[in-house]
Design an enzyme around this catalytic site. Structure first.
Site, PDB file in Angstrom:
ATOM      1  N   TYR A  43       0.780  -1.234   0.000  1.00 67.58           N
ATOM      2  CA  TYR A  43       0.000   0.000   0.000  1.00 67.58           C
ATOM      3  C   TYR A  43       0.814   1.287   0.000  1.00 67.58           C
ATOM      4  CZ  TYR A  43      -3.888  -3.139   0.564  1.00 67.58           C
ATOM      5  OH  TYR A  43      -4.795  -4.136   0.355  1.00 67.58           O
TER       6      TYR A  43
ATOM      7  N   PHE B 256     -10.641  -4.061  10.401  1.00 67.72           N
ATOM      8  CA  PHE B 256     -11.782  -3.850   9.496  1.00 67.72           C
ATOM      9  C   PHE B 256     -11.370  -4.189   8.065  1.00 67.72           C
ATOM     10  CE2 PHE B 256      -9.605   0.210  10.101  1.00 67.72           C
ATOM     11  CZ  PHE B 256      -9.404   0.657   8.803  1.00 67.72           C
TER      12      PHE B 256
END
Length: 418
Positions: free
Chosen positions: A128, A418
């Protein structure tokens, strides 16, 4: 092999949803078949336009989902965030730029909506950074050797006039959201929890398809009856050869609004008959846990790793949203290959507030937007990043000025996955 240009990256429709879930399970190496109950639970997370898929013909071969979130900035401001989750690429379609295309669509939409940052929990570290995310918080997990901890088994728990009660899932759904609101507003890096989070953690729905087994829930109430802490934990059934119980209590999550609640809950877990080991679950790297024990060495670190990653989408709003204990001024040259928020910005900050404005003045510190995300919550040091070659001082001593402004007395932490 289908050419990358012939693979359609687009928002998922209701008709696509079952196949998208099959691709999601495949990407996470779960059984590809999706049970009806699991599909129905995941459908509650479905937001039109925020769930993306890559389609090779009619078959979904990559998945991506984002949703609205709030993240707590230093000082307690709740900042709108674009939370990214459910990112997979099917093994047969790797290295074709599918994630890059989905990420570009989502970040552009988040910028257009006015989100200040984007957040995610990275399953793999190297992915990322190239999209402008930087690791902004760390998590640590401890294993407590209870017999070595030095706690008096005869002591009253809690010792402060409060009380601990075992409760059920309905109580957690009733009491938990209010407690979490208190906790997250004082914890930089904490994120909002939707109502579905509480239902999934109490067995009402299952998004992962596994059979539900209810854990134990305990609530700490202060002497005046206020709920200040809550924990969910499970226990195994392990006995030694000499017919001695050697059971482990594994914490799923623990919330504490006060140090007294935190102390009481950890002492309670370490006082349960038959429990000889307590696994803390994911905690802040400067958690009080070890030093709540008479012998802190009884708590052994078993995991320490990056956790929440942050991608700044609006430099001005991100830097003006947080508070600053010191006073100073610095010019930041922020690089952003995606062109979403790069530029040269003057930050003038102090205990009474901050302003961040575009400037043509000479830069003091040059850094990529990912490094700014790493520094934003106050956990990392600009001096350290300079030593690693990840930021560059254009003016001698600029990294120390940035540290004096941005670093926090307690480390930021995100309690959630999450």
């Amino acid at each position: 092999m289908t050419r990358p240009a012939d693979i359609d990256v687009r928002p998922v429709t209701e008709a696509d949803f079952p196949d998208w879930n099959r691709a999601l399970n495949t990407g996470f190496l779960m059984p590809p078949a999706v049970a009806r109950a699991q599909l129905d639970a995941r459908r509650e997370q479905f937001v039109p336009g925020r769930t993306l898929g890559a389609f090779d013909g009619k078959r979904c071969v990559a998945t991506f989902r984002s949703f609205d979130q709030e993240i707590t900035a230093v000082g307690g401001a709740l900042v709108p965030a674009d939370a990214v989750s459910n990112v997979t690429v099917t093994p047969t379609h790797r290295r074709r730029g599918l994630l890059t295309r989905m990420m570009a669509q989502d970040l552009a939409a988040a910028k257009e909506r006015g989100d200040v940052v984007s957040t995610l929990i990275a399953a793999e570290y190297p992915i990322y950074g190239r999209y402008g995310y930087g690791p902004a918080t760390t998590m640590t997990e401890w294993t407590v050797d209870v017999p070595r901890a030095g706690l008096d088994p005869r002591a009253r728990i809690p010792a402060d006039g409060g009380r601990i009660d075992l409760v059920d899932g309905a109580d957690v759904r009733d009491l938990g959201p209010g407690l979490h609101e208190r906790v997250r507003r004082s914890q930089p890096g904490a994120v909002s929890r939707p109502e579905l989070w509480w239902r999934a953690r109490t067995g009402v729905v299952s998004t992962n398809g596994t059979p539900w087994t209810e854990p134990f829930y305990a609530v700490y109430r202060s002497a005046d009856g206020e709920v200040e802490g809550m924990v969910s934990y499970r226990a195994d059934d392990h006995w030694g050869d000499a017919k001695q119980p050697l059971e482990t209590a594994t914490v799923e999550w623990l919330l504490a609004a006060t140090p007294a609640a935190e102390r009481a809950l950890w002492h309670f877990l370490c006082s349960i008959d038959w429990i000889t080991t307590v696994k803390s679950g994911w905690r802040s790297p400067d958690d009080l846990l070890p030093h709540l024990l008479p012998d802190p060495r009884a708590a052994r670190v078993v995991t320490q790793a990056d956790w929440l990653w942050v991608r700044i989408l609006d430099v001005v709003r991100a830097l003006e949203a947080r508070t600053y204990e010191g006073r100073g001024s610095v010019v930041l040259e922020v690089g952003d290959r995606a062109g979403l928020t790069g530029g040269r910005w003057r930050l003038e900050a102090g205990p009474d507030g901050a302003s961040c404005t575009a400037t043509t003045g000479s830069a003091d510190l040059a850094l990529d937007v990912g490094e700014l995300g790493t520094l934003w919550l106050g956990d990392e040091s600009a001096v350290r990043l300079a030593a690693l070659g990840r930021v560059r001082e254009e003016r001698a001593g600029a990294a120390r000025v940035v540290d004096a402004l941005l670093r926090t007395s307690r480390r930021p932490w995100c309690p959630d996955m999450f």
